[in-house]
Design a protein around this motif. Structure first.
Motif, PDB file in Angstrom:
ATOM      1  N   ARG A   1       0.839  -1.203   0.000  1.00  0.00           N
ATOM      2  CA  ARG A   1       0.000   0.000   0.000  1.00  0.00           C
ATOM      3  C   ARG A   1       0.873   1.252   0.000  1.00  0.00           C
TER       4      ARG A   1
ATOM      5  N   ASP B   1      -4.798   2.006  -0.897  1.00  0.00           N
ATOM      6  CA  ASP B   1      -4.654   0.744  -1.620  1.00  0.00           C
ATOM      7  C   ASP B   1      -5.208   0.942  -3.020  1.00  0.00           C
TER       8      ASP B   1
ATOM      9  N   GLY C   1      -7.233  -1.899  -4.379  1.00  0.00           N
ATOM     10  CA  GLY C   1      -8.341  -2.372  -3.565  1.00  0.00           C
ATOM     11  C   GLY C   1      -9.701  -2.000  -4.125  1.00  0.00           C
TER      12      GLY C   1
END
Length: 392
Positions: free
Chosen positions: A219, A233, A236
Motif C-alpha cells: 500500500r 490501496d 483495492g
C-alpha cells in the motif's frame, strides 16, 4: 554509453569469471581473465570501457544485479548544451559516472526504484531508466482530473512544479504490475497511475498539502504537512479513498517544516527536517533532522542503517565502508525556497539565482553534526541533484 572518470583499472575488484574472449575486438594475450567484481559500480564501470565490454555487461547483468551497491547522486544538468549527465558515487574513490541522457535534457524529474519520472515542457510524462535508457510513456499532465488547478499555473511553466514527488510501487524492470503515486497540484494532492491506465486518478482525502509518499507492504502511505498519515490501496475496492491514521501530537506541530516517510528494516519511520523554510535574509539550509516511529516516539539511533532523502523516493540502506551508519543523507528538495526566486518576475527578490543544490549534506543522528557528501558545485532550478539507486 556510460563512461567513468577517476576510475582506476590497475587493481579492479574481482569476484566472478568473465570470458573476455567473448569480446573479439579486445586484444589480450589470454582469451579469458578472472575479475572479482565485488561492487555493482565496478560492473557498470566495466561496461563503460568500450562497446565490446558493454556487450559482455549486457549478457551478464542478470547475474550481477544483486551485487552490493551504494546510491548515486545524479548531478544537475550541465549548462554546456550537452546531453551528458554525471552521477557521483559517494565511495572512497569518489567516482563520477557519466552517461548520455538526451531524453532527460531540459526536463523536470524525480527518482524511484532506479527509474526517473520525467516531465517535459509539452506536458509529456515518461519513466526513463538512466542506465539502459529505456523509456515508458505515461499519461501526460493534461489527464489529471483537477484541471481547474492547472489554470492557476503559467501553462508554459506547468511542468516546473505541478508534480512535486513520484514513487513507484515496484520497478518496471522486474514486473509489469506496477503503480505510481504522485503529489501534485497547487495544494499538493495525491494521484496515481496503474499500468494500462489512460489518465491519472486523484485521491480525495481532504487533508492538507502532502509532503511525502512511500510504498510499503502493498500500500501507499502519505504524510501531510501536519503530520497526518493516510493509507491508500490503489488495487483495492476503493482505490480513490484513503484511510487516515493517528495524527501528530500537538507538541511537535510548532516545529513542522518538512516531513518524510522512510522504511528501515521493515518499519516505517517519520523524518522531520528543520531549517528548510526561507528565512528573513532569503536563505535556507537544514539545521536538524529528527526521526520518529509512527506513534511519534522519537528514534535515538538508526543502528547500522542510513537514510536517503530528497526528490527521490525515500529509502534506507545498510551502512558500509562507504555509507556512514546512523546518518541521514539529504539533498536540496525544498522547492519553495529557491524556485520562486530562480524564476521570479523582474524586480522580485532573487534569493538563489542558480536554483537548488545548496542544501545538501550528511546529518549524524548521534551528535547532530552536518558534513558534505558532495563537495563540488551542482545547481539547477528545475532538477537539482538527487539520489538514484543504480539498477539494470
Amino acid at each position: 554509453m556510460l563512461s567513468t572518470a577517476a576510475v582506476s583499472w590497475k587493481e579492479p575488484n574481482v569476484e566472478c569469471s568473465i570470458d573476455i574472449g567473448l569480446c573479439p575486438n579486445i586484444k589480450y594475450k589470454h582469451k579469458t581473465a578472472q575479475r572479482r567484481l565485488t561492487l555493482f559500480e565496478d560492473f557498470v564501470a566495466f561496461g563503460g570501457v568500450c562497446v565490446s565490454w558493454r556487450l559482455v555487461m549486457a549478457a551478464l547483468k542478470k547475474d550481477f544485479n544483486m551485487l552490493p551497491r551504494v546510491p548515486w547522486l545524479m548531478l544537475a544538468e550541465k549548462d554546456d548544451g550537452s546531453n551528458l549527465r554525471d552521477f557521483y558515487c559517494p565511495m572512497k574513490c569518489k567516482n563520477i559516472y557519466r552517461s548520455m541522457l538526451p531524453k532527460a535534457s531540459g526536463k523536470r524529474f524525480f527518482s524511484s526504484q532506479g527509474w526517473l519520472l520525467t516531465i517535459a515542457a509539452d506536458h509529456e510524462v515518461n519513466l526513463l531508466h538512466p542506465l539502459s535508457r529505456v523509456q515508458i510513456l505515461l499519461p501526460n499532465l493534461t489527464t489529471f482530473s483537477n484541471l481547474e488547478e492547472m489554470a492557476t499555473h503559467c501553462t508554459d511553466k506547468l511542468y516546473h512544479n505541478f508534480i512535486q514527488k513520484a514513487v513507484l510501487s515496484s520497478s518496471p524492470s522486474t514486473t509489469s504490475d506496477y503503480a505510481i503515486m504522485v503529489i501534485h497540484g497547487a495544494i499538493s494532492k495525491l494521484a496515481f497511475y496503474r499500468r494500462g491506465d489512460n489518465a491519472w486518478t486523484t485521491i480525495e482525502t481532504w487533508l492538507s498539502a502532502y509532503s511525502d509518499v512511500i510504498y510499503h507492504e502493498g500500500r501507499f502511505y502519505a504524510i501531510d504537512c501536519w503530520g497526518r498519515i493516510v493509507v491508500c490501496d490503489v488495487n483495492g475496492s476503493c482505490p480513490t479513498r484513503g484511510q487516515i491514521m493517528p495524527v501528530m501530537p500537538n507538541e511537535f506541530t510548532h516545529s513542522l517544516e518538512k516531513l518524510y516517510l522512510v522504511e528501515s528494516l521493515g518499519k516505517l519511520l517519520i523524518v522531520l527536517r528543520q531549517g528548510v523554510t526561507t528565512r528573513d535574509d532569503y536563505t535556507h539550509g537544514t539545521t536538524r533532522l529528527r526521526v520518529f516511529e509512527l506513534n511519534w516516539e522519537e528514534v535515538q539511533s538508526l543502528g547500522n542503517r542510513a537514510l536517503f532523502l530528497g526528490f527521490n523516493s525515500s529509502f534506507s540502506v545498510e551502512a558500509s565502508n562507504e555509507i556512514k551508519a546512523n546518518c541521514i543523507y539529504f539533498t536540496d528538495d525544498c522547492f519553495e525556497a529557491y524556485y520562486s526566486a530562480s524564476f521570479a518576475d523582474e524586480g522580485a527578490p532573487n534569493y538563489h539565482p542558480e536554483g537548488g543544490g545548496k542544501d545538501m549534506g550528511i546529518f549524524n543522528l548521534s551528535d547532530g553534526s552536518i558534513e558534505p557528501h558532495f563537495r563540488g558545485r551542482s545547481f539547477d532550478p528545475l532538477s537539482p541533484p538527487m539520489w538514484v539507486t543504480p539498477s539494470f
